[in-house]
Design a protein around this motif. Structure first.
Motif, PDB file in Angstrom:
ATOM      1  N   SER A  14      -4.498   0.892  -6.234  1.00  0.00           N
ATOM      2  CA  SER A  14      -3.653   1.761  -5.613  1.00  0.00           C
ATOM      3  C   SER A  14      -2.340   1.855  -6.265  1.00  0.00           C
ATOM      4  CB  SER A  14      -3.803   2.260  -4.225  1.00  0.00           C
ATOM      5  OG  SER A  14      -3.605   0.931  -3.505  1.00  0.00           O
ATOM      6  N   ALA A  15      -1.694   0.714  -6.052  1.00  0.00           N
ATOM      7  CA  ALA A  15      -0.204   0.452  -6.312  1.00  0.00           C
ATOM      8  C   ALA A  15      -0.059   0.678  -7.976  1.00  0.00           C
ATOM      9  CB  ALA A  15       0.121  -0.777  -6.269  1.00  0.00           C
ATOM     10  N   ASN A  16      -0.998   0.309  -8.715  1.00  0.00           N
ATOM     11  CA  ASN A  16      -0.759   0.402 -10.272  1.00  0.00           C
ATOM     12  C   ASN A  16      -0.768   2.169 -10.295  1.00  0.00           C
ATOM     13  OD1 ASN A  16      -0.180  -1.671 -11.352  1.00  0.00           O
ATOM     14  ND2 ASN A  16      -2.237  -2.544 -10.957  1.00  0.00           N
ATOM     15  N   PHE A  17      -1.833   2.722  -9.522  1.00  0.00           N
ATOM     16  CA  PHE A  17      -2.028   4.316  -9.843  1.00  0.00           C
ATOM     17  C   PHE A  17      -0.866   4.949  -9.594  1.00  0.00           C
ATOM     18  CE2 PHE A  17      -3.205   8.302  -8.315  1.00  0.00           C
ATOM     19  CZ  PHE A  17      -3.733   8.932  -9.565  1.00  0.00           C
ATOM     20  N   PHE A  18       0.044   4.416  -8.265  1.00  0.00           N
ATOM     21  CA  PHE A  18       1.064   4.959  -7.770  1.00  0.00           C
ATOM     22  C   PHE A  18       2.546   5.085  -8.570  1.00  0.00           C
ATOM     23  CE2 PHE A  18      -1.150   5.184  -3.238  1.00  0.00           C
ATOM     24  CZ  PHE A  18      -1.387   6.290  -3.541  1.00  0.00           C
ATOM     25  N   VAL A  19       2.608   3.650  -9.165  1.00  0.00           N
ATOM     26  CA  VAL A  19       3.863   3.444  -9.942  1.00  0.00           C
ATOM     27  C   VAL A  19       4.248   4.587 -10.431  1.00  0.00           C
ATOM     28  CG1 VAL A  19       4.961   1.744 -11.333  1.00  0.00           C
ATOM     29  CG2 VAL A  19       3.832   1.012  -9.354  1.00  0.00           C
ATOM     30  N   PRO A  20       3.558   4.929 -11.563  1.00  0.00           N
ATOM     31  CA  PRO A  20       4.250   6.073 -12.659  1.00  0.00           C
ATOM     32  C   PRO A  20       4.577   7.360 -11.841  1.00  0.00           C
ATOM     33  CG  PRO A  20       1.846   5.517 -13.231  1.00  0.00           C
ATOM     34  CD  PRO A  20       2.352   4.654 -12.229  1.00  0.00           C
ATOM     35  N   ILE A  21       3.828   7.837 -10.927  1.00  0.00           N
ATOM     36  CA  ILE A  21       3.837   8.900 -10.096  1.00  0.00           C
ATOM     37  C   ILE A  21       5.355   8.675  -9.509  1.00  0.00           C
ATOM     38  CG2 ILE A  21       3.201  10.208  -8.169  1.00  0.00           C
ATOM     39  CD1 ILE A  21       0.195   9.276  -9.180  1.00  0.00           C
ATOM     40  N   GLN A  34       1.186  -3.780   1.236  1.00  0.00           N
ATOM     41  CA  GLN A  34       0.834  -4.826   1.432  1.00  0.00           C
ATOM     42  C   GLN A  34       0.215  -5.665   0.503  1.00  0.00           C
ATOM     43  OE1 GLN A  34      -2.124  -4.329   4.742  1.00  0.00           O
ATOM     44  NE2 GLN A  34      -3.910  -4.194   3.570  1.00  0.00           N
ATOM     45  N   ASP A  35       0.020  -7.032   0.492  1.00  0.00           N
ATOM     46  CA  ASP A  35      -0.520  -8.084  -0.335  1.00  0.00           C
ATOM     47  C   ASP A  35      -0.023  -7.685  -1.683  1.00  0.00           C
ATOM     48  OD1 ASP A  35      -1.682  -9.532   1.685  1.00  0.00           O
ATOM     49  OD2 ASP A  35      -3.521  -7.911   1.763  1.00  0.00           O
ATOM     50  N   LYS A  36      -1.160  -7.608  -2.622  1.00  0.00           N
ATOM     51  CA  LYS A  36      -1.038  -7.434  -4.163  1.00  0.00           C
ATOM     52  C   LYS A  36      -0.321  -6.010  -4.495  1.00  0.00           C
ATOM     53  CE  LYS A  36      -4.769 -10.133  -5.479  1.00  0.00           C
ATOM     54  NZ  LYS A  36      -5.771 -10.604  -6.121  1.00  0.00           N
ATOM     55  N   ALA A  37      -0.419  -4.938  -3.553  1.00  0.00           N
ATOM     56  CA  ALA A  37       0.417  -3.835  -3.915  1.00  0.00           C
ATOM     57  C   ALA A  37       2.010  -4.066  -3.802  1.00  0.00           C
ATOM     58  CB  ALA A  37      -0.187  -2.945  -2.891  1.00  0.00           C
ATOM     59  N   ALA A  38       2.243  -4.928  -2.595  1.00  0.00           N
ATOM     60  CA  ALA A  38       3.650  -5.026  -2.467  1.00  0.00           C
ATOM     61  C   ALA A  38       4.305  -5.921  -3.689  1.00  0.00           C
ATOM     62  CB  ALA A  38       3.801  -5.860  -1.185  1.00  0.00           C
ATOM     63  N   ILE A  39       3.406  -6.704  -4.345  1.00  0.00           N
ATOM     64  CA  ILE A  39       3.762  -7.325  -5.526  1.00  0.00           C
ATOM     65  C   ILE A  39       4.282  -6.582  -6.552  1.00  0.00           C
ATOM     66  CG2 ILE A  39       3.353  -9.280  -7.238  1.00  0.00           C
ATOM     67  CD1 ILE A  39       1.766 -10.645  -5.036  1.00  0.00           C
ATOM     68  N   ILE A  40       3.310  -5.537  -6.890  1.00  0.00           N
ATOM     69  CA  ILE A  40       3.497  -4.622  -7.914  1.00  0.00           C
ATOM     70  C   ILE A  40       4.495  -3.697  -7.717  1.00  0.00           C
ATOM     71  CG2 ILE A  40       2.337  -2.727  -8.720  1.00  0.00           C
ATOM     72  CD1 ILE A  40      -0.347  -4.343  -8.371  1.00  0.00           C
ATOM     73  N   VAL A  71       9.173  11.122   9.832  1.00  0.00           N
ATOM     74  CA  VAL A  71       8.528  12.382   9.715  1.00  0.00           C
ATOM     75  C   VAL A  71       8.120  12.766   8.291  1.00  0.00           C
ATOM     76  CG1 VAL A  71       8.815  14.974  10.229  1.00  0.00           C
ATOM     77  CG2 VAL A  71       9.900  13.271  12.008  1.00  0.00           C
ATOM     78  N   TYR A  72       6.635  12.670   8.101  1.00  0.00           N
ATOM     79  CA  TYR A  72       6.152  12.719   6.810  1.00  0.00           C
ATOM     80  C   TYR A  72       5.346  14.372   6.701  1.00  0.00           C
ATOM     81  CZ  TYR A  72       7.168   8.097   7.273  1.00  0.00           C
ATOM     82  OH  TYR A  72       7.845   6.798   7.694  1.00  0.00           O
ATOM     83  N   SER A  73       5.792  14.908   5.568  1.00  0.00           N
ATOM     84  CA  SER A  73       4.877  16.210   5.226  1.00  0.00           C
ATOM     85  C   SER A  73       3.391  15.862   4.998  1.00  0.00           C
ATOM     86  CB  SER A  73       5.697  17.058   4.263  1.00  0.00           C
ATOM     87  OG  SER A  73       6.963  17.082   4.756  1.00  0.00           O
ATOM     88  N   TYR A  74       3.579  14.838   4.168  1.00  0.00           N
ATOM     89  CA  TYR A  74       2.221  14.567   3.474  1.00  0.00           C
ATOM     90  C   TYR A  74       1.822  12.991   3.350  1.00  0.00           C
ATOM     91  CZ  TYR A  74       2.315  19.218   2.031  1.00  0.00           C
ATOM     92  OH  TYR A  74       2.692  20.763   2.007  1.00  0.00           O
ATOM     93  N   ILE A  75       0.806  12.292   3.629  1.00  0.00           N
ATOM     94  CA  ILE A  75       0.403  11.285   3.523  1.00  0.00           C
ATOM     95  C   ILE A  75      -0.667  11.037   2.339  1.00  0.00           C
ATOM     96  CG2 ILE A  75      -0.537   9.168   4.774  1.00  0.00           C
ATOM     97  CD1 ILE A  75      -0.064  10.811   7.421  1.00  0.00           C
ATOM     98  N   ILE A  76      -0.330  10.038   1.438  1.00  0.00           N
ATOM     99  CA  ILE A  76      -1.086   9.714   0.221  1.00  0.00           C
ATOM    100  C   ILE A  76      -1.436   8.175   0.339  1.00  0.00           C
ATOM    101  CG2 ILE A  76      -1.311   9.808  -2.282  1.00  0.00           C
ATOM    102  CD1 ILE A  76       1.350  11.695  -0.766  1.00  0.00           C
ATOM    103  N   SER A  77      -3.004   7.900   0.519  1.00  0.00           N
ATOM    104  CA  SER A  77      -2.937   6.469   0.802  1.00  0.00           C
ATOM    105  C   SER A  77      -4.106   5.941  -0.219  1.00  0.00           C
ATOM    106  CB  SER A  77      -3.888   6.303   2.344  1.00  0.00           C
ATOM    107  OG  SER A  77      -4.770   7.133   2.286  1.00  0.00           O
ATOM    108  N   GLY A  78      -3.716   4.521  -0.526  1.00  0.00           N
ATOM    109  CA  GLY A  78      -4.920   4.263  -1.469  1.00  0.00           C
ATOM    110  C   GLY A  78      -5.131   2.664  -1.046  1.00  0.00           C
TER     111      GLY A  78
END
Length: 78
Positions: A14-21, A34-40, A71-78
């Motif tokens: 999910s982190a690798n997917f989100f980075v370019p966005i 968290q974990d590996k996502a945080a490292i990325i 206060v968040y308008s949208y939540i995108i989770s991975g």
């Protein structure tokens, strides 16, 4: 009112997917990772808030406490 996006990532995929966005995103956003996502995100120099891993038993309470931080308008989770 400008929307504020919340991204959550708990794994490398999910982190690798989100980075370019996130690099191109013009809207304000917050990232919890968290974990590996945080490292990325750290290597990609994207600001994030480190979240400790949770179990299925604590997932609901941890998620609720994160949502109380802003206060968040949208939540995108991975």
């Amino acid at each position: 009112m400008t929307p504020h996006l919340l991204f959550t990532a708990c794994d490398a995929g999910s982190a690798n997917f989100f980075v370019p966005i996130l690099r191109q995103l013009l809207l304000p956003f917050t990232v919890f990772a968290q974990d590996k996502a945080a490292i990325i995100f750290q290597k990609a120099e994207i600001q994030f808030e480190l979240v400790s891993p949770s179990s299925w038993l604590t997932l609901l309470s941890q998620g609720e406490s994160l949502l109380e931080k802003g206060v968040y308008s949208y939540i995108i989770s991975g």
